[in-house]
Design a protein around this motif. Structure first.
Motif, short mmCIF file in Angstrom:
data_model
loop_
_atom_site.label_atom_id
_atom_site.label_comp_id
_atom_site.label_asym_id
_atom_site.label_seq_id
_atom_site.Cartn_x
_atom_site.Cartn_y
_atom_site.Cartn_z
N LYS A 51 -34.91 10.27 -33.64
CA LYS A 51 -36.06 9.91 -32.81
C LYS A 51 -35.58 9.13 -31.60
CE LYS A 51 -40.17 9.05 -31.37
NZ LYS A 51 -40.99 10.13 -30.81
N VAL A 87 -33.45 5.71 -31.03
CA VAL A 87 -33.92 4.71 -32.00
C VAL A 87 -33.44 5.08 -33.40
CG1 VAL A 87 -35.92 3.48 -32.87
CG2 VAL A 87 -35.92 4.35 -30.54
N GLY A 116 -34.73 0.05 -35.83
CA GLY A 116 -35.43 1.32 -36.06
C GLY A 116 -36.28 1.38 -37.32
N SER A 142 -39.27 0.00 -38.15
CA SER A 142 -40.69 0.31 -37.93
C SER A 142 -40.87 1.74 -37.46
CB SER A 142 -41.29 -0.63 -36.89
OG SER A 142 -41.35 -1.93 -37.40
N THR A 143 -40.00 2.17 -36.55
CA THR A 143 -40.11 3.53 -36.03
C THR A 143 -39.97 4.54 -37.17
OG1 THR A 143 -39.12 2.76 -33.99
CG2 THR A 143 -39.16 5.13 -34.33
N ARG A 171 -43.19 4.72 -39.03
CA ARG A 171 -44.21 5.41 -38.23
C ARG A 171 -43.94 6.91 -38.16
NH1 ARG A 171 -47.41 2.12 -34.87
NH2 ARG A 171 -47.59 3.80 -33.36
N CYS A 172 -42.66 7.29 -38.20
CA CYS A 172 -42.32 8.72 -38.20
C CYS A 172 -42.76 9.36 -39.52
CB CYS A 172 -40.82 8.93 -38.00
SG CYS A 172 -40.28 8.64 -36.32
N GLU A 179 -45.50 8.98 -35.12
CA GLU A 179 -44.56 9.36 -34.06
C GLU A 179 -44.02 10.75 -34.39
OE1 GLU A 179 -44.03 7.49 -31.51
OE2 GLU A 179 -44.64 5.48 -32.16
#
Lengths: 289, 248
Positions: free
Chosen positions: B12, B19, B42, B44-45, B48-49, B54
């Motif tokens: 991502k 990230v 990374g 949180s990302t 969220r993915c 995301e």
């Protein structure tokens, strides 16, 4: 939670009592200063007005109360048109403005042309003086001579007002939608709510609450601006006053019309201020969380 | 037994910033996978993915054997099987606690209002928040808000719970009540993916612990292996910093 008797035992301390005494004294002093200053300023203004050379003739042309009372029913009858128009236009503007705001904030690919058109519409009609829109719609559309389309200046004037105000209200509602933090949307979507459900249950309730004060503000402006369609010859309060003035060459009817507008707009403005204050207090209560 | 969640080679980027470089891991049913790492690593990302908030740039993710990264998958369908709790609670401020909890069951899952309320009250009861049912979120402490957010995410009966640094916004004295709640869930067999800065907590609940560094899982193993006996120099340095900050 514990020991309510402890709370009962509390008595204000000497220091607190002294502070309260001082605050009371200060408030009395402030009130006295405010009164004296108001009397001085207003008194001076009245003296300047009354002692000016033209005051006597001005009083007779603008403030001839006996004549004012005589023509009051006619102006009030005209004001009925303003009220009706405000109700019809206000309702239409609210519905159309909400719809356009939703279109402008949507991301659906199917709505792309509508999003574009909505943007153009808002840009154009926010940028033209309303008087021009009224003239263009009121005189332009009948000139087209399209069969089946009304020639009623009242209806065309109302449409012109709706067109202009929808552009303003769309932007107010849109700004409200944009102030709802993206994390609220993320939370709703993470619970499985669809885009529409998120809008209906999470985003719009918060957005509309925030924009209620500015919308009330627009409502006050709308009431006043309905007077502009008198330019088309619609017999509203302004036009009624104008007719009476033309008959008598006395301007008191204009003052009467102004007072009638104030009788409605001032209470509404006060209410708007209160609503704004309450809304701000509610937001402060939520703190930074 | 096949994994409940499988993440393979996920990448991502946000513009030029990578990230998540290449992330692969599996989450078994009833297990807790914990991600630790510095801010911006990374974590949180990644969560969220997984929740499809995301869109990933490469890789494959499957939930319950279904590939959820396929283009024709409806994200709403996937999210209905996932629960997510955020760092900043994200309760809906214009709704009471009980309305917050029952919104998704009623609107998304079509559960009758009475049934949803009953279930929500039972959950509130269980986590000691029954008397807060009719309060608005701004009347609750941070810890209470976060526990309500956890209950809200549980109300739809998710297969997997994603917890994104759920104690980071809390006063230190309030952290514990939230962590106790998560520990209870773990004991109930809830499957979880957790991003956290709380090492002590990580040790208690993690079946699998991953140290995330610059978008890669640099080290993984049991909590004891990674926290007490790190192999990589970056992990050691990170843990030393956490230690000096008094969080271990």
């Amino acid at each position: 939670m514990s020991a309510p008797d402890m709370a009962d035992a509390w008595r204000p301390s000497e220091e607190e009592l002294a502070r309260r005494q001082q605050r009371r004294a200060r408030n009395r002093k402030n009130a006295a200063i405010a009164s004296i200053s108001s009397i001085l300023v207003l008194g001076t203004l009245i003296v300047i007005l009354v002692t000016s050379p033209g005051w006597i003739s001005l009083r007779d042309t603008f403030f001839k109360w006996a004549y004012g009372v005589e023509i009051l029913p006619k102006v009030l009858l005209g004001f009925g048109t303003n009220v009706t128009l405000t109700l019809i236009a206000g309702t239409s503007v609210a519905i159309l403005g909400l719809g356009l705001a939703l279109i402008r904030t949507s991301r659906s690919p199917a709505l792309t042309p509508f999003r574009f058109l909505a943007t153009v519409y808002v840009d154009v009609f926010r940028g033209i003086p309303m008087l021009l829109v009224i003239l263009l719609v009121g005189f332009g559309i009948p000139a087209l001579q399209i069969p089946g389309v009304t020639n009623s200046v009242l209806i065309l004037g109302t449409i012109a007002v709706i067109i202009t105000y929808t552009a303003y209200v769309t932007e107010v509602i849109r700004s409200g939608i944009l102030t709802v933090h993206p994390s609220q949307r993320a939370a709703a979507r993470s619970l499985g709510l669809s885009h529409f459900q998120t809008l209906r249950h999470v985003v719009l309730p918060q957005a509309l609450k925030r924009v209620t004060p500015p919308l009330l503000n627009d409502l006050v402006a709308l009431i006043k601006d309905t007077g502009l369609i008198s330019i088309l010859g619609v017999t509203d309060a302004v036009r009624a006053a104008q007719i009476q003035t033309a008959k008598s060459f006395n301007y008191t009817p204009y003052v009467v019309a102004a007072l009638i507008f104030l009788a409605v707009t001032i209470p509404l403005t006060r209410y708007t201020d209160r609503a704004l204050r309450r809304s701000m207090e509610a937001q402060n209560a939520q703190g930074s969380a | 037994m096949s994994a409940l969640l499988s993440v393979k080679n996920v990448r991502k980027t946000f513009g030029d910033e990578i990230v998540l470089a290449d992330i692969s891991f599996e989450v078994k049913d009833h297990s807790a996978t914990v991600f630790i790492g510095a801010s911006g690593s990374g974590k949180s990302t990644l969560l969220r993915c997984i929740n499809l908030l995301e869109q990933i740039d490469d890789g494959v993710m499957s939930l319950d054997g279904q590939e959820i990264t396929a283009v024709d998958v409806d994200p709403d369908q996937v999210r209905r099987r996932l629960g997510m709790v955020f760092q900043s609670f994200n309760l809906f401020p214009h709704m009471s606690v009980i309305k917050n909890i029952t919104l998704a069951p009623i609107q998304v899952h079509g559960i009758p209002k009475e049934v949803a309320y009953e279930k929500a009250l039972a959950l509130l009861d269980r986590f000691g928040l029954r008397e807060k049912a009719d309060q608005y979120p701004d009347r609750l402490s941070g810890g209470q808000q976060q526990r309500v957010a956890i209950i809200r995410s549980l109300a739809c009966g998710p297969r997997l719970l994603l917890l994104d640094e759920i104690t980071s916004a809390l006063d230190p004295v309030l952290v514990n009540e939230v962590l106790v709640t998560v520990r209870d869930l773990k004991n109930d067999g809830m499957t979880m993916v957790i991003a956290t800065h709380e090492m002590g907590f990580a040790k208690q609940v993690a079946d699998q612990l991953c140290y995330l560094h610059q978008g890669r899982i640099l080290e993984r193993g049991t909590a004891a292996e990674v926290i007490d006996d790190p192999k990589e120099p970056e992990t050691k340095e990170f843990l030393a910093r956490v230690h000096s900050a008094g969080r271990l």
